[in-house]
Scaffold this active site. Structure first.
Site, PDB file in Angstrom:
ATOM      1  N   ASN A   1       0.902  -1.086  -0.047  1.00  0.00           N
ATOM      2  CA  ASN A   1       0.188   0.031  -0.124  1.00  0.00           C
ATOM      3  C   ASN A   1       1.176   1.294  -0.049  1.00  0.00           C
ATOM      4  O   ASN A   1       1.517   1.583   0.998  1.00  0.00           O
ATOM      5  CB  ASN A   1      -0.944  -0.060   1.268  1.00  0.00           C
ATOM      6  CG  ASN A   1      -1.594   1.047   1.172  1.00  0.00           C
ATOM      7  OD1 ASN A   1      -1.530   2.288   0.304  1.00  0.00           O
ATOM      8  ND2 ASN A   1      -2.438   1.518   2.440  1.00  0.00           N
TER       9      ASN A   1
ATOM     10  N   TYR B   1      -6.604  15.536  -6.619  1.00  0.00           N
ATOM     11  CA  TYR B   1      -5.946  14.816  -7.581  1.00  0.00           C
ATOM     12  C   TYR B   1      -5.127  15.997  -8.186  1.00  0.00           C
ATOM     13  O   TYR B   1      -3.807  15.613  -8.232  1.00  0.00           O
ATOM     14  CB  TYR B   1      -6.803  14.268  -8.593  1.00  0.00           C
ATOM     15  CG  TYR B   1      -6.073  13.437  -9.778  1.00  0.00           C
ATOM     16  CD1 TYR B   1      -5.707  12.065  -9.287  1.00  0.00           C
ATOM     17  CD2 TYR B   1      -5.831  13.721 -10.972  1.00  0.00           C
ATOM     18  CE1 TYR B   1      -5.161  11.031 -10.190  1.00  0.00           C
ATOM     19  CE2 TYR B   1      -5.376  12.859 -11.882  1.00  0.00           C
ATOM     20  CZ  TYR B   1      -5.006  11.796 -11.634  1.00  0.00           C
ATOM     21  OH  TYR B   1      -4.337  10.925 -12.531  1.00  0.00           O
TER      22      TYR B   1
ATOM     23  N   LYS C   1      -0.918  15.683  -7.978  1.00  0.00           N
ATOM     24  CA  LYS C   1      -0.165  15.482  -8.998  1.00  0.00           C
ATOM     25  C   LYS C   1       0.558  16.698  -9.220  1.00  0.00           C
ATOM     26  O   LYS C   1       1.961  16.609 -10.171  1.00  0.00           O
ATOM     27  CB  LYS C   1      -1.052  15.255 -10.310  1.00  0.00           C
ATOM     28  CG  LYS C   1      -1.891  13.984 -10.232  1.00  0.00           C
ATOM     29  CD  LYS C   1      -0.623  12.964 -10.127  1.00  0.00           C
ATOM     30  CE  LYS C   1      -1.649  11.373 -10.323  1.00  0.00           C
ATOM     31  NZ  LYS C   1      -0.655  10.300 -10.300  1.00  0.00           N
TER      32      LYS C   1
ATOM     33  N   ILE D   1      -5.682   8.257 -21.139  1.00  0.00           N
ATOM     34  CA  ILE D   1      -5.279   6.942 -21.503  1.00  0.00           C
ATOM     35  C   ILE D   1      -6.304   5.880 -21.231  1.00  0.00           C
ATOM     36  O   ILE D   1      -6.835   6.131 -20.018  1.00  0.00           O
ATOM     37  CB  ILE D   1      -4.019   6.745 -20.705  1.00  0.00           C
ATOM     38  CG1 ILE D   1      -2.768   7.931 -20.767  1.00  0.00           C
ATOM     39  CG2 ILE D   1      -3.054   5.495 -21.201  1.00  0.00           C
ATOM     40  CD1 ILE D   1      -2.348   8.096 -21.878  1.00  0.00           C
TER      41      ILE D   1
HETATM   42  N1  LIG Z   1      -5.354   6.586 -17.389  1.00  0.00           N
HETATM   43  C1  LIG Z   1      -4.870   7.979 -17.255  1.00  0.00           C
HETATM   44  O1  LIG Z   1      -5.664   8.708 -18.088  1.00  0.00           O
HETATM   45  C2  LIG Z   1      -4.040   8.643 -16.675  1.00  0.00           C
HETATM   46  C3  LIG Z   1      -3.714   9.946 -16.952  1.00  0.00           C
HETATM   47  C4  LIG Z   1      -2.889  10.577 -16.111  1.00  0.00           C
HETATM   48  C5  LIG Z   1      -2.086  10.126 -15.191  1.00  0.00           C
HETATM   49  N2  LIG Z   1      -2.507   8.871 -14.751  1.00  0.00           N
HETATM   50  C6  LIG Z   1      -1.772   8.374 -13.659  1.00  0.00           C
HETATM   51  O2  LIG Z   1      -1.348   6.847 -14.228  1.00  0.00           O
HETATM   52  C7  LIG Z   1      -1.117   6.024 -12.841  1.00  0.00           C
HETATM   53  C8  LIG Z   1      -1.456   4.792 -13.475  1.00  0.00           C
HETATM   54  O3  LIG Z   1      -3.131   4.993 -13.734  1.00  0.00           O
HETATM   55  P1  LIG Z   1      -4.031   3.928 -14.314  1.00  0.00           P
HETATM   56  O4  LIG Z   1      -4.864   4.551 -15.516  1.00  0.00           O
HETATM   57  O5  LIG Z   1      -3.099   2.735 -14.807  1.00  0.00           O
HETATM   58  O6  LIG Z   1      -4.814   3.519 -13.437  1.00  0.00           O
HETATM   59  P2  LIG Z   1      -5.494   1.958 -12.823  1.00  0.00           P
HETATM   60  O7  LIG Z   1      -6.638   2.338 -11.898  1.00  0.00           O
HETATM   61  O8  LIG Z   1      -5.682   1.124 -14.146  1.00  0.00           O
HETATM   62  O9  LIG Z   1      -4.202   1.364 -11.986  1.00  0.00           O
HETATM   63  C9  LIG Z   1      -3.885   1.911 -10.902  1.00  0.00           C
HETATM   64  C10 LIG Z   1      -3.210   0.818 -10.229  1.00  0.00           C
HETATM   65  O10 LIG Z   1      -2.811   1.364  -8.815  1.00  0.00           O
HETATM   66  C11 LIG Z   1      -3.167   0.391  -7.984  1.00  0.00           C
HETATM   67  N3  LIG Z   1      -3.156   1.034  -6.468  1.00  0.00           N
HETATM   68  C12 LIG Z   1      -4.305   1.766  -5.860  1.00  0.00           C
HETATM   69  N4  LIG Z   1      -3.939   2.408  -4.768  1.00  0.00           N
HETATM   70  C13 LIG Z   1      -2.986   1.563  -4.411  1.00  0.00           C
HETATM   71  C14 LIG Z   1      -2.119   1.602  -3.200  1.00  0.00           C
HETATM   72  N5  LIG Z   1      -2.467   2.283  -2.240  1.00  0.00           N
HETATM   73  N6  LIG Z   1      -1.011   0.952  -3.093  1.00  0.00           N
HETATM   74  C15 LIG Z   1      -0.329   0.296  -4.280  1.00  0.00           C
HETATM   75  N7  LIG Z   1      -1.108   0.308  -5.260  1.00  0.00           N
HETATM   76  C16 LIG Z   1      -2.261   0.875  -5.561  1.00  0.00           C
HETATM   77  C17 LIG Z   1      -4.271  -0.029  -8.253  1.00  0.00           C
HETATM   78  O11 LIG Z   1      -4.789  -1.344  -7.483  1.00  0.00           O
HETATM   79  C18 LIG Z   1      -4.154  -0.331  -9.728  1.00  0.00           C
HETATM   80  O12 LIG Z   1      -3.778  -1.732  -9.986  1.00  0.00           O
HETATM   81  C19 LIG Z   1      -1.750   6.754 -11.710  1.00  0.00           C
HETATM   82  O13 LIG Z   1      -0.701   7.302 -10.990  1.00  0.00           O
HETATM   83  C20 LIG Z   1      -2.322   7.837 -12.526  1.00  0.00           C
HETATM   84  O14 LIG Z   1      -2.894   8.884 -11.633  1.00  0.00           O
HETATM   85  C21 LIG Z   1      -3.485   8.159 -15.585  1.00  0.00           C
END
Ligand SMILES: NC(=O)c1ccc[n+]([C@@H]2O[C@H](COP(=O)([O-])OP(=O)(O)OC[C@H]3O[C@@H](n4cnc5c(N)ncnc54)[C@H](O)[C@@H]3O)[C@@H](O)[C@H]2O)c1
Length: 252
Positions: free
Chosen positions: A67, A160, A164, A193
């Protein structure tokens, strides 16, 4: 001859590896030869990802619970990982795990604020603190922190966006402090994404966002992972303190 961005012999930690972008990063780093320790709160999903990767690459990939919002959990994760691998360092840390708990500020609860701060911002301290001494000792390191285009401000994302934006301040400060140890620290700002996080966005809103993306489509997790793989490599040796977008041209 060594291949471009070859990560053979390198050891990487990737957080949030059970889903979306983290999963794609793990695949990419493993396919380039790195040993990857994958951390997530979802251990079952994580094990499935690890099975998929080991079927397709010959790299060692280790699934471990963490975590990232909890310092002691991050400490135990690192201790377990290094013990199992029989090492006392990692070369690469990708601080990818993140969550969103969107709400207009007037409706946002303290819990929504607090949870996002812990997972998206405190995680930077919690995880990086574990690896930094080993990197300094070995005079080598690559740290890549996941920020977001939302750091510029986005309606419904006060929590958020604040977290960020914090990631960027953290990245730029560490880049300055650690450059003399040959450790690079960079932040990535993905746009929109295609992952479970964005699939939760209502279809109408999703279409509106896509209309604003010059490339006219969402990005794939692999398109983010490609940049992270490059920044993880020896080839990216003179890039530090940068904030790099993967957005299809989207500007908030
Ligand atoms: N998807 C997008 O468009 C997007 C855009 C900008 C930034 N991001 C960033 O990219 C990163 C990945 O996002 P994603 O879209 O793949 O999301 P996602 O929800 O598909 O994956 C996130 C993963 O993080 C894990 N997670 C959550 N809380 C946790 C914790 N306390 N400890 C350990 N693991 C934990 C979840 O279980 C999940 O497997 C994030 O930091 C997100 O903010 C995503």
């Amino acid at each position: 001859m060594r291949k471009f961005c070859d990560l053979s012999g390198r050891i990487a930690i990737v957080t949030g590896g059970a889903s979306g972008i983290g999963r794609a990063i793990a695949f990419k780093l493993a396919s380039l030869g790195a040993t990857v320790v994958l951390g997530d709160v979802k251990l079952e999903e994580l094990k499935n990802v690890v099975n998929e990767i080991t079927q397709q690459t010959s790299s060692k990939v280790l699934p471990l619970y963490v975590n990232v919002g909890d310092f002691n959990s991050a400490k135990e994760f690192y201790q377990k990982a290094t013990e199992i691998l029989g090492i006392d360092y990692v070369d690469i840390l990708v601080n990818n795990a993140g969550i969103n708990r969107d709400a207009l500020f007037v409706k946002m609860t303290f819990e929504q604020w607090d949870e996002v701060m812990k997972v998206d911002l405190y995680s930077m301290f919690n995880m990086t603190k574990q690896v930094v001494d080993g990197m300094i000792r070995r005079n080598y390191g690559r740290i890549i922190n996941m920020s977001s285009m939302s750091w510029l401000g986005n309606i419904g994302q006060a929590n958020y966006s604040a977290a960020k934006a914090g990631v960027i301040g953290f990245t730029k400060t560490l880049a300055r402090e650690l450059a003399k140890y040959n450790i690079t620290v960079n932040a990535i700002t993905p746009g929109f994404i295609d992952t479970p996080m964005t699939r939760a966005v209502p279809e109408k809103v999703r279409q509106k966002i896509i209309e604003r993306i010059p490339m006219g489509r969402v990005g794939s997790p692999e398109e983010v992972a490609n940049l992270i793989a490059f920044l993880s490599s020896e080839e990216a040796s003179y890039i530090t303190g940068e904030v790099i977008g993967v957005t299809g041209g989207l500007v908030l």
